[in-house]
Design a protein around this motif. Structure first.
Motif, PDB file in Angstrom:
ATOM      1  N   GLN A 309       0.826  -1.204   0.000  1.00 37.14           N
ATOM      2  CA  GLN A 309       0.000   0.000   0.000  1.00 37.14           C
ATOM      3  C   GLN A 309       0.863   1.257   0.000  1.00 37.14           C
ATOM      4  OE1 GLN A 309      -3.304  -0.017  -0.261  1.00 37.14           O
ATOM      5  NE2 GLN A 309      -3.314   2.213  -0.379  1.00 37.14           N
ATOM      6  N   THR A 310       1.990   1.210   0.688  1.00 37.72           N
ATOM      7  CA  THR A 310       2.891   2.366   0.715  1.00 37.72           C
ATOM      8  C   THR A 310       3.490   2.628  -0.662  1.00 37.72           C
ATOM      9  OG1 THR A 310       3.441   1.896   3.036  1.00 37.72           O
ATOM     10  CG2 THR A 310       4.961   3.303   1.798  1.00 37.72           C
ATOM     11  N   TYR A 311       3.809   1.570  -1.392  1.00 28.33           N
ATOM     12  CA  TYR A 311       4.443   1.726  -2.707  1.00 28.33           C
ATOM     13  C   TYR A 311       3.445   2.032  -3.824  1.00 28.33           C
ATOM     14  CZ  TYR A 311       9.345   0.489  -1.919  1.00 28.33           C
ATOM     15  OH  TYR A 311      10.666   0.512  -1.557  1.00 28.33           O
ATOM     16  N   ALA A 480     -11.218  -3.647  12.204  1.00 32.18           N
ATOM     17  CA  ALA A 480     -12.455  -3.465  11.446  1.00 32.18           C
ATOM     18  C   ALA A 480     -12.300  -2.378  10.388  1.00 32.18           C
ATOM     19  CB  ALA A 480     -13.604  -3.125  12.403  1.00 32.18           C
ATOM     20  N   VAL A 481     -11.563  -1.328  10.717  1.00 30.30           N
ATOM     21  CA  VAL A 481     -11.315  -0.258   9.735  1.00 30.30           C
ATOM     22  C   VAL A 481     -10.481  -0.792   8.582  1.00 30.30           C
ATOM     23  CG1 VAL A 481     -10.214   1.978   9.378  1.00 30.30           C
ATOM     24  CG2 VAL A 481     -11.543   1.575  11.444  1.00 30.30           C
ATOM     25  N   HIS A 486     -11.141   0.507   1.290  1.00 29.44           N
ATOM     26  CA  HIS A 486     -11.352   0.537  -0.150  1.00 29.44           C
ATOM     27  C   HIS A 486     -10.028   0.947  -0.781  1.00 29.44           C
ATOM     28  CE1 HIS A 486     -12.917   1.658  -4.089  1.00 29.44           C
ATOM     29  NE2 HIS A 486     -14.064   1.071  -3.780  1.00 29.44           N
ATOM     30  N   HIS A 487      -9.324  -0.014  -1.393  1.00 24.13           N
ATOM     31  CA  HIS A 487      -7.952   0.226  -1.831  1.00 24.13           C
ATOM     32  C   HIS A 487      -7.870   1.311  -2.894  1.00 24.13           C
ATOM     33  CE1 HIS A 487      -6.189  -3.164   0.387  1.00 24.13           C
ATOM     34  NE2 HIS A 487      -7.315  -3.793   0.131  1.00 24.13           N
ATOM     35  N   GLU A 488      -8.776   1.287  -3.851  1.00 25.63           N
ATOM     36  CA  GLU A 488      -8.721   2.273  -4.938  1.00 25.63           C
ATOM     37  C   GLU A 488      -8.962   3.676  -4.409  1.00 25.63           C
ATOM     38  OE1 GLU A 488     -10.874   3.205  -9.253  1.00 25.63           O
ATOM     39  OE2 GLU A 488     -11.456   1.449  -8.069  1.00 25.63           O
ATOM     40  N   LEU A 720     -17.538   4.711   3.106  1.00 25.05           N
ATOM     41  CA  LEU A 720     -17.409   6.086   2.629  1.00 25.05           C
ATOM     42  C   LEU A 720     -17.781   6.177   1.161  1.00 25.05           C
ATOM     43  CD1 LEU A 720     -16.473   8.997   3.218  1.00 25.05           C
ATOM     44  CD2 LEU A 720     -14.167   8.284   2.595  1.00 25.05           C
ATOM     45  N   MET A 721     -17.382   5.203   0.379  1.00 23.90           N
ATOM     46  CA  MET A 721     -17.738   5.185  -1.034  1.00 23.90           C
ATOM     47  C   MET A 721     -19.243   4.964  -1.212  1.00 23.90           C
ATOM     48  SD  MET A 721     -16.886   5.370  -4.211  1.00 23.90           S
ATOM     49  CE  MET A 721     -15.135   5.106  -4.449  1.00 23.90           C
TER      50      MET A 721
END
Length: 742
Positions: A309-311, A480-481, A486-488, A720-721
Motif C-alpha cells: 500500500q505504501t508503494y 475493522a477499519v 477501499h484500496h482504490e 465512505l464510497m
C-alpha cells in the motif's frame, strides 16, 4: 466366514465408522490409549520439517548460532536424497553427542521465562530430533580444544551404528573445526509426504531462495550452495561482501542499482528497523519481501500488505517492490513460540510499528521520487527538429555520446497533462476579489496568506510518556477499519492534488487525481479520518484546557433547551422521545454519568471533569484546527444517551464517533441570500466578523490541515464510497473524446 455379518469384522485402521455402528447400544466405547513414542515423534517431525527447505533453514540457524563465519551447502535431488551443511563454528562436545538428537535438548534455554528474552535462532531442541525420525542423519564435529573430530549416526533420536553389528558410539575421524551435518533419504519412512513433492528442481529453487535470504541478512558470514556433482555454485557470497553486493549477487544488478537504504526506530514501541528498498525506478510483478524479525526469517501478511500500500502511489499499476527489512523488537514484546517452524511471530504494538515503518519508507520514496529515468530515442540521421523552440530546449548530450547527438523531444498528449504542483496558480485566483463589506470570500478563502487564516494558538509540549494501548477492543476496532478499506479510494486520496472548496454550506470540495476531478464531501471524509485518528492515538490525546473551568451543567442545560425547542417544533415522531421531557432531569442524569466516569474519561480521552461538575478540559485531536465551540454543549449532552456505557468495545466506538462529529467542520451559512434561496434581488446578508473569521479558519484548515492529513494517513473505507462521500465529476480523456466529436 461366508455367513458372518460384515460388521463383525474389524474395519481398517483410520476408516470411518458407519452410523448404525455408532447407534448400536451394545457397542463398547473405544478406550483412550497413549500413542507410541515413535508415532508421537513422527507427528512432531511432520509439523516442523514440512519440506527439505525447512530442514535446511533449521540447520542454517543452528550453524549461525554456533558462531560460524562460513557455510557450505550441498544438495542432491532437491534435498530429498542429500542435504549437507558444513560450518566452521564452535562445534559440539563429544559428551553431548549422546543426547544431541533427543527432543527438547538445547543449550539455549533453561527455564520457560528465558523465552521472554530469547535472542538466538533455535531454542527448543527439536530440529535435529525431528530430522532423525524421518531421515538418515550423521554428524561430524570438532571443537577447538579437541584433538580430532567425532562422527556419529542417528536413528529416531538415538545413536545408531554406521553398519549393522557395529557399536553405535561416536567414532574418531579426521576433520576441521566446526560441524558437518548430513541428511540422507529425507522422508524415506513417510512415503505419502515424499510423493507430495512435484519435482526436485522446485525444491532446489526453494532452497536457493532460503539460502539467499540468510546470505543477505547474515553479515560477515560466507555462503555457498551447489548441487551434488556440479563444479559451479548456485550461490557464492564472500564474508566481507556488503549488503548491496549480496543482493546484487543473488537478485541481480537491476535490483541493486535502484536500492535506497532506510533506518528508523521508536522507543515508544521498542523497535529498530533498517534495510534496503527499491525506489520508483524498479518494479516487479510480485512483491519480494525479505523480512527478518530479531534476525529470524519470518513471514507477515500485515507487513507485506502495508508495504504494498505504501508503494502503490509510486509504482505503475500492478507494479511491486523489492524490500529487505530487518526489524529488531524488544524480545519481551515478541512471542516466537507460536508456530512449529517459527515462520510466524507475534509482537506487541504491531499496528503502531507498521505505521511508523511505512511512514518512514514513504518519506524516503518521496525524497528520491525525482530520480525517475525514462528511455528516449536519439534523432535519426537527416532528421530535423519540428520547431525552433524544441531545438532550444533540447537536452544536452549524454555521457559517451557525440557532440552532434541529441535526444528526440516527445510532444505530450494534451489529454494527459495534469497539474502536479499544488503551489501553481489555481482557478480561484482568477475570480474577482471581494469588495469591502460584500462578504464574498470565494476567492480569498484559498488564496489568502496562511498567516491570515491559520490558527493563532500556542501549544505547550509536556514530558509525558505515550501510553501503550494493549486493549483488545481497540485493536478489534482498528482491524475493522482495515478490513473495510477501499484500496482504490485510499490510493486516490494518497495521490490527490487539492483544487479548492466548492460549497461550504454543503461541505463540498474538489480534488484532482491524475486526469480525473472528484467532488468530495469533506464533512463525511473528516468524520472518517477523525474517527480513525481517535483509534490510532487512543489514550494519547492532546488537551484543550479551559481557564477558567466551564460549568458542565450549564452547558448541558443550553443543549437540552435547544433540543427541547427542536423536538417541540418537529414533533415527537421525528426524535423518538416525549415532547415534555424535563430539562433539569436530563441535565442531572447526563452530568452524573460523566462525573461518575470521570477517571475513565480522563485516562482514555483526556476529558477532565471535576467531582463538583466543572469541565476542565476536552481532547485535542488535530493541531492547527479548533473545533466550533458552539457545538460543545450538544457534544456533551450526546455523551449521555448516544454512548453505550455498558460494553467496552461499543463504548469506545460510540464515544470516538461522537468526538469525531464534534470536530468535523460545521456547515457555514451562505455568503449571500441568493445562495440560500432568499430574495430574487440577491441582496447580500451582513455577516458578523466572527462568522467571517470562522469561515477563513475552516477554509484554511480544510486545505492545509485536513486534506494533507487525508493524503498521508486516511484509510478510505467502503462505507465512505457507498455513502457518496467521493464522486467523480470529470475525466479529461473523456472530455477530449466529447470535443473531438463536436
Amino acid at each position: 466366514m461366508a455367513g458372518m455379518d460384515a460388521m463383525d469384522l474389524d474395519s481398517p485402521r483410520g476408516a470411518k465408522r458407519k452410523a448404525d455402528v455408532l447407534d448400536d447400544g451394545n457397542a463398547a466405547p473405544r478406550r483412550i490409549k497413549a500413542l507410541d513414542p515413535d508415532v508421537v515423534n513422527k507427528i512432531a517431525a511432520g509439523e516442523i520439517i514440512v519440506a527439505p527447505v525447512h530442514a535446511l533453514k533449521e540447520l542454517i540457524e543452528n550453524a549461525v548460532d554456533a558462531g560460524s563465519t562460513s557455510l557450505e551447502i550441498l544438495v542432491k535431488d532437491g534435498g530429498l536424497k542429500l542435504l549437507q551443511i558444513t560450518d566452521n563454528g564452535s562445534g559440539i562436545d563429544k559428551e553431548d553427542l549422546t543426547i544431541l538428537c533427543e527432543r527438547f535438548t538445547t543449550s539455549k534455554l533453561q527455564k520457560f521465562e528465558d523465552l521472554q528474552e530469547i535472542a538466538t535462532y533455535g531454542f527448543r531442541g527439536e530440529a535435529l530430533a525431528s530430522i532423525s525420525h524421518i531421515a538418515h542423519l550423521s554428524v561430524t564435529t570438532r571443537t577447538n580444544n579437541s584433538d580430532c573430530a567425532w562422527r556419529a549416526f542417528y536413528d529416531s533420536g538415538r545413536l545408531a551404528p554406521a553398519k549393522p553389528g557395529q557399536p553405535s558410539d561416536p567414532k574418531p575421524t579426521a576433520g576441521r573445526q566446526g560441524t558437518q551435518i548430513t541428511v540422507e533419504d529425507l522422508f524415506y519412512n513417510v512415503p505419502s509426504r515424499r510423493r507430495a513433492f512435484r519435482s526436485a528442481s522446485d525444491e532446489y529453487n526453494k532452497i536457493i531462495d532460503m539460502v539467499g535470504r540468510y546470505a543477505i541478512h547474515c553479515h560477515h558470514v560466507a555462503f555457498s550452495c551447489k548441487k551434488h556433482g556440479e563444479s559451479s555454485t548456485s550461490i557464492s557470497v564472500p564474508a566481507n561482501a556488503s549488503d548491496v553486493d549480496r543482493i546484487r549477487q543473488i537478485y541481480g544488478a537491476s535490483v541493486a542499482s535502484e536500492l535506497i537504504p532506510f533506518s528508523t526506530s521508536d522507543d515508544r514501541w521498542g523497535f529498530k528497523a533498517k534495510g534496503l528498498a527499491t525506489n520508483a525506478n524498479y518494479n516487479i510483478k510480485k512483491t519480494t519481501l525479505l523480512l527478518f524479525i530479531n534476525h529470524r526469517c519470518v513471514e507477515s501478511s500485515n507487513i507485506r500488505k502495508a508495504i504494498e500500500q505504501t508503494y502503490s502511489p509510486f509504482l505503475p499499476k500492478n507494479g511491486h517492490p523489492f524490500v529487505y527489512l530487518s526489524l529488531e523488537i524488544d524480545p519481551q514484546r515478541v512471542d516466537v513460540n507460536v508456530h512449529p517452524t517459527k515462520r510466524e511471530v507475534n509482537f506487541l504494538n504491531e499496528d503502531e510499528i507498521i505505521q511508523a515503518l511505512c511512514e518512514h519508507i514513504r518519506s524516503k520514496l518521496a525524497a528520491v521520487d525525482t530520480s525517475r529515468t525514462f528511455l528516449t530515442q536519439t534523432l535519426l540521421p537527416g532528421g530535423a527538429w519540428s520547431t525552433p523552440d524544441l531545438q532550444a530546449t533540447a537536452s544536452t548530450p549524454s555521457k559517451g555520446e557525440g557532440s552532434g547527438a541529441r535526444r528526440t523531444p516527445v510532444r505530450p498528449n494534451e489529454n494527459n497533462l495534469v497539474r502536479t504542483d499544488t503551489n501553481l496558480r489555481k482557478i480561484t485566483s482568477m475570480l474577482a476579489p471581494a469588495t469591502p463589506g460584500a462578504g464574498n470570500t470565494a476567492a480569498s478563502g484559498s488564496t489568502a496568506a496562511p498567516s491570515a487564516n491559520m490558527e493563532m494558538v500556542e501549544y505547550e509540549t509536556v514530558d509525558r510518556n505515550p501510553a501503550r494501548c494493549s486493549l483488545k477492543t481497540v485493536r478489534e476496532l482498528r482491524a475493522a477499519v482495515r478490513e473495510d478499506m477501499h484500496h482504490e479510494l485510499t490510493e486516490i486520496f494518497a495521490n490527490h492534488a487539492f483544487v479548492g472548496i466548492v460549497d461550504e454550506r454543503r461541505r463540498l470540495a474538489a480534488m484532482q487525481r491524475g486526469v480525473k476531478l472528484y467532488l468530495v464531501d469533506y464533512g463525511r471524509v473528516c468524520f472518517e479520518y477523525l474517527y480513525q485518528l481517535g483509534l490510532t492515538d487512543f489514550g494519547n490525546f492532546g488537551v484543550i484546557k479551559f481557564s477558567p473551568p466551564l460549568d458542565l451543567r450549564e452547558l448541558l442545560s443550553i443543549a437540552a433547551e435547544q433540543e427541547k425547542e427542536e423536538t417541540t417544533g418537529k414533533g415527537a415522531a421525528g426524535h423518538g422521545r416525549d415532547d415534555d421531557f424535563e430539562v433539569p432531569e436530563v441535565v442531572e442524569f447526563v452530568a452524573e454519568q460523566l462525573i461518575e466516569r470521570r477517571e475513565m474519561l480522563m485516562e482514555y480521552f483526556m476529558l477532565e471533569v471535576s467531582p463538583t461538575g466543572e469541565l476542565l478540559s476536552i481532547p485535542l485531536l488535530v493541531k492547527g484546527y479548533t473545533p466550533a465551540m458552539v457545538k460543545l454543549p450538544r457534544f456533551l449532552l450526546r455523551l449521555g444517551p448516544y454512548v453505550d456505557w455498558t460494553d467496552e468495545k461499543a463504548c469506545f466506538e460510540t464515544f470516538l464517533k461522537e468526538l469525531a462529529s464534534f470536530y468535523v467542520p460545521e456547515q457555514l451559512p451562505a455568503t449571500s441570500s441568493a445562495e440560500d434561496g432568499g430574495t430574487e434581488g440577491g441582496e447580500e446578508t451582513t455577516l458578523s466578523a466572527e462568522i467571517k473569521s470562522r469561515r477563513g479558519h475552516v477554509r484554511w484548515a480544510v486545505e492545509h490541515v485536513f486534506f494533507p492529513a487525508f493524503k498521508a494517513r486516511l484509510v478510505a473505507t467502503g462505507s465512505l464510497m457507498q455513502a457518496g462521500g467521493v464522486l467523480e465529476v470529470a475525466n479529461l480523456k473523456g472530455l477530449y473524446r466529447v470535443f473531438e466529436r463536436c
